[in-house]
Write a protein that holds these residues in place. Structure first.
Motif, PDB file in Angstrom:
ATOM      1  N   LEU A 281     -14.213  -2.794  -9.626  1.00 21.37           N
ATOM      2  CA  LEU A 281     -13.446  -2.393  -8.453  1.00 21.37           C
ATOM      3  C   LEU A 281     -13.592  -3.441  -7.355  1.00 21.37           C
ATOM      4  N   ASN A 282     -12.479  -3.839  -6.785  1.00 16.28           N
ATOM      5  CA  ASN A 282     -12.432  -4.767  -5.669  1.00 16.28           C
ATOM      6  C   ASN A 282     -11.365  -4.309  -4.701  1.00 16.28           C
ATOM      7  N   PHE A 283     -11.108  -5.108  -3.683  1.00 15.47           N
ATOM      8  CA  PHE A 283      -9.994  -4.876  -2.786  1.00 15.47           C
ATOM      9  C   PHE A 283      -9.287  -6.200  -2.583  1.00 15.47           C
ATOM     10  N   TYR A 284      -8.094  -6.148  -1.997  1.00 18.88           N
ATOM     11  CA  TYR A 284      -7.322  -7.364  -1.751  1.00 18.88           C
ATOM     12  C   TYR A 284      -6.845  -7.369  -0.310  1.00 18.88           C
ATOM     13  N   ARG A 285      -7.015  -8.495   0.334  1.00 15.76           N
ATOM     14  CA  ARG A 285      -6.466  -8.705   1.680  1.00 15.76           C
ATOM     15  C   ARG A 285      -6.224 -10.190   1.844  1.00 15.76           C
ATOM     16  N   ASP A 286      -4.998 -10.551   2.272  1.00 20.61           N
ATOM     17  CA  ASP A 286      -4.707 -11.964   2.488  1.00 20.61           C
ATOM     18  C   ASP A 286      -4.664 -12.287   3.982  1.00 20.61           C
ATOM     19  N   SER A 287      -4.422 -13.542   4.296  1.00 19.76           N
ATOM     20  CA  SER A 287      -4.444 -13.991   5.696  1.00 19.76           C
ATOM     21  C   SER A 287      -3.288 -13.423   6.520  1.00 19.76           C
ATOM     22  N   LYS A 288      -2.279 -12.868   5.853  1.00 16.62           N
ATOM     23  CA  LYS A 288      -1.137 -12.281   6.557  1.00 16.62           C
ATOM     24  C   LYS A 288      -1.318 -10.778   6.793  1.00 16.62           C
ATOM     25  N   GLY A 289      -2.447 -10.235   6.377  1.00 17.36           N
ATOM     26  CA  GLY A 289      -2.721  -8.814   6.575  1.00 17.36           C
ATOM     27  C   GLY A 289      -2.249  -7.925   5.450  1.00 17.36           C
ATOM     28  N   ASN A 290      -1.680  -8.489   4.379  1.00 17.39           N
ATOM     29  CA  ASN A 290      -1.310  -7.681   3.211  1.00 17.39           C
ATOM     30  C   ASN A 290      -2.586  -7.249   2.507  1.00 17.39           C
ATOM     31  N   GLU A 291      -2.628  -5.983   2.123  1.00 16.81           N
ATOM     32  CA  GLU A 291      -3.851  -5.506   1.491  1.00 16.81           C
ATOM     33  C   GLU A 291      -3.572  -4.423   0.467  1.00 16.81           C
ATOM     34  N   ILE A 292      -4.521  -4.284  -0.437  1.00 17.67           N
ATOM     35  CA  ILE A 292      -4.540  -3.204  -1.417  1.00 17.67           C
ATOM     36  C   ILE A 292      -5.917  -2.572  -1.317  1.00 17.67           C
ATOM     37  N   ASP A 293      -5.970  -1.255  -1.226  1.00 21.87           N
ATOM     38  CA  ASP A 293      -7.237  -0.561  -1.036  1.00 21.87           C
ATOM     39  C   ASP A 293      -8.205  -0.775  -2.194  1.00 21.87           C
ATOM     40  N   ILE A 294      -7.693  -0.663  -3.422  1.00 21.61           N
ATOM     41  CA  ILE A 294      -8.543  -0.813  -4.608  1.00 21.61           C
ATOM     42  C   ILE A 294      -7.808  -1.646  -5.648  1.00 21.61           C
ATOM     43  N   ILE A 295      -8.481  -2.651  -6.165  1.00 18.20           N
ATOM     44  CA  ILE A 295      -7.986  -3.409  -7.320  1.00 18.20           C
ATOM     45  C   ILE A 295      -8.932  -3.082  -8.469  1.00 18.20           C
ATOM     46  N   TYR A 296      -8.402  -2.416  -9.477  1.00 11.09           N
ATOM     47  CA  TYR A 296      -9.185  -2.086 -10.661  1.00 11.09           C
ATOM     48  C   TYR A 296      -8.938  -3.203 -11.667  1.00 11.09           C
ATOM     49  N   GLU A 297      -9.962  -4.006 -11.925  1.00  9.34           N
ATOM     50  CA  GLU A 297      -9.841  -5.154 -12.825  1.00  9.34           C
ATOM     51  C   GLU A 297     -10.395  -4.820 -14.193  1.00  9.34           C
ATOM     52  N   MET A 298      -9.601  -5.161 -15.221  1.00 14.92           N
ATOM     53  CA  MET A 298     -10.009  -4.986 -16.605  1.00 14.92           C
ATOM     54  C   MET A 298      -9.726  -6.306 -17.300  1.00 14.92           C
ATOM     55  N   GLY A 299     -10.685  -7.188 -17.312  1.00 13.67           N
ATOM     56  CA  GLY A 299     -10.454  -8.517 -17.864  1.00 13.67           C
ATOM     57  C   GLY A 299      -9.450  -9.252 -16.993  1.00 13.67           C
ATOM     58  N   ARG A 300      -8.371  -9.741 -17.601  1.00 10.45           N
ATOM     59  CA  ARG A 300      -7.328 -10.442 -16.845  1.00 10.45           C
ATOM     60  C   ARG A 300      -6.327  -9.491 -16.208  1.00 10.45           C
ATOM     61  N   ASP A 301      -6.335  -8.246 -16.602  1.00 17.00           N
ATOM     62  CA  ASP A 301      -5.381  -7.276 -16.084  1.00 17.00           C
ATOM     63  C   ASP A 301      -5.911  -6.614 -14.819  1.00 17.00           C
ATOM     64  N   VAL A 302      -4.991  -6.319 -13.914  1.00 12.89           N
ATOM     65  CA  VAL A 302      -5.369  -5.619 -12.689  1.00 12.89           C
ATOM     66  C   VAL A 302      -4.461  -4.412 -12.493  1.00 12.89           C
ATOM     67  N   TYR A 303      -4.986  -3.417 -11.789  1.00 10.02           N
ATOM     68  CA  TYR A 303      -4.274  -2.184 -11.499  1.00 10.02           C
ATOM     69  C   TYR A 303      -4.454  -1.914 -10.005  1.00 10.02           C
ATOM     70  N   PRO A 304      -3.425  -2.213  -9.197  1.00  4.81           N
ATOM     71  CA  PRO A 304      -3.543  -1.980  -7.758  1.00  4.81           C
ATOM     72  C   PRO A 304      -3.412  -0.500  -7.420  1.00  4.81           C
ATOM     73  N   ILE A 305      -4.285  -0.031  -6.532  1.00  2.00           N
ATOM     74  CA  ILE A 305      -4.313   1.379  -6.141  1.00  2.00           C
ATOM     75  C   ILE A 305      -4.350   1.475  -4.623  1.00  2.00           C
ATOM     76  N   GLU A 306      -3.425   2.209  -4.057  1.00  2.00           N
ATOM     77  CA  GLU A 306      -3.423   2.498  -2.627  1.00  2.00           C
ATOM     78  C   GLU A 306      -3.899   3.926  -2.430  1.00  2.00           C
ATOM     79  N   VAL A 307      -4.605   4.183  -1.342  1.00  2.00           N
ATOM     80  CA  VAL A 307      -5.116   5.513  -1.026  1.00  2.00           C
ATOM     81  C   VAL A 307      -4.573   5.919   0.338  1.00  2.00           C
ATOM     82  N   LYS A 308      -3.900   7.057   0.385  1.00  2.00           N
ATOM     83  CA  LYS A 308      -3.316   7.563   1.630  1.00  2.00           C
ATOM     84  C   LYS A 308      -3.749   9.013   1.845  1.00  2.00           C
ATOM     85  N   ALA A 309      -4.040   9.357   3.078  1.00  2.00           N
ATOM     86  CA  ALA A 309      -4.503  10.704   3.399  1.00  2.00           C
ATOM     87  C   ALA A 309      -3.363  11.717   3.519  1.00  2.00           C
ATOM     88  N   GLY A 310      -2.139  11.248   3.703  1.00  3.57           N
ATOM     89  CA  GLY A 310      -1.013  12.140   3.923  1.00  3.57           C
ATOM     90  C   GLY A 310      -0.772  13.100   2.776  1.00  3.57           C
TER      91      GLY A 310
END
Length: 94
Positions: free
Chosen positions: A9-38
């Motif tokens: 488990l990791n997260f992603y954020r770039d210099s422009k403020g784009n982000e992903i709450d959770i990056i689930y990495e499985m080898g070379r594959d990734v699964y981006p996950i956003e978490v919202k309270a709404g």
């Protein structure tokens, strides 16, 4: 012995403020996950995942949104899970 999906488990954020709450990495594959309270899914919840798909197009499992509502949904290549379905979400990444 049956082996379960194990990833990093990791997260992603770039210099422009784009982000992903959770990056689930499985080898070379990734699964981006956003978490919202709404409790209601809004189109803006998918913005960061769609931006991530443009930057990192190798996402064979699509992506996921975890939200505070009660009903799972499917939006094209992004699955929507309730907070009570996290274990099911991980089991369905194949």
């Amino acid at each position: 012995m049956q082996r379960s999906n194990v990833g990093t488990l990791n997260f992603y954020r770039d210099s422009k403020g784009n982000e992903i709450d959770i990056i689930y990495e499985m080898g070379r594959d990734v699964y981006p996950i956003e978490v919202k309270a709404g409790a209601t899914v809004a189109n803006e919840f998918f913005k960061n995942i769609r931006n991530f798909f443009k930057i990192y197009p190798h996402t064979p499992y699509g992506g996921a949104l975890i939200y505070g509502g009660k009903e799972p949904q499917l939006r094209t290549d992004i699955k929507v899970f309730t907070v009570w379905m996290i274990e099911e979400m991980i089991e369905n990444i194949k």
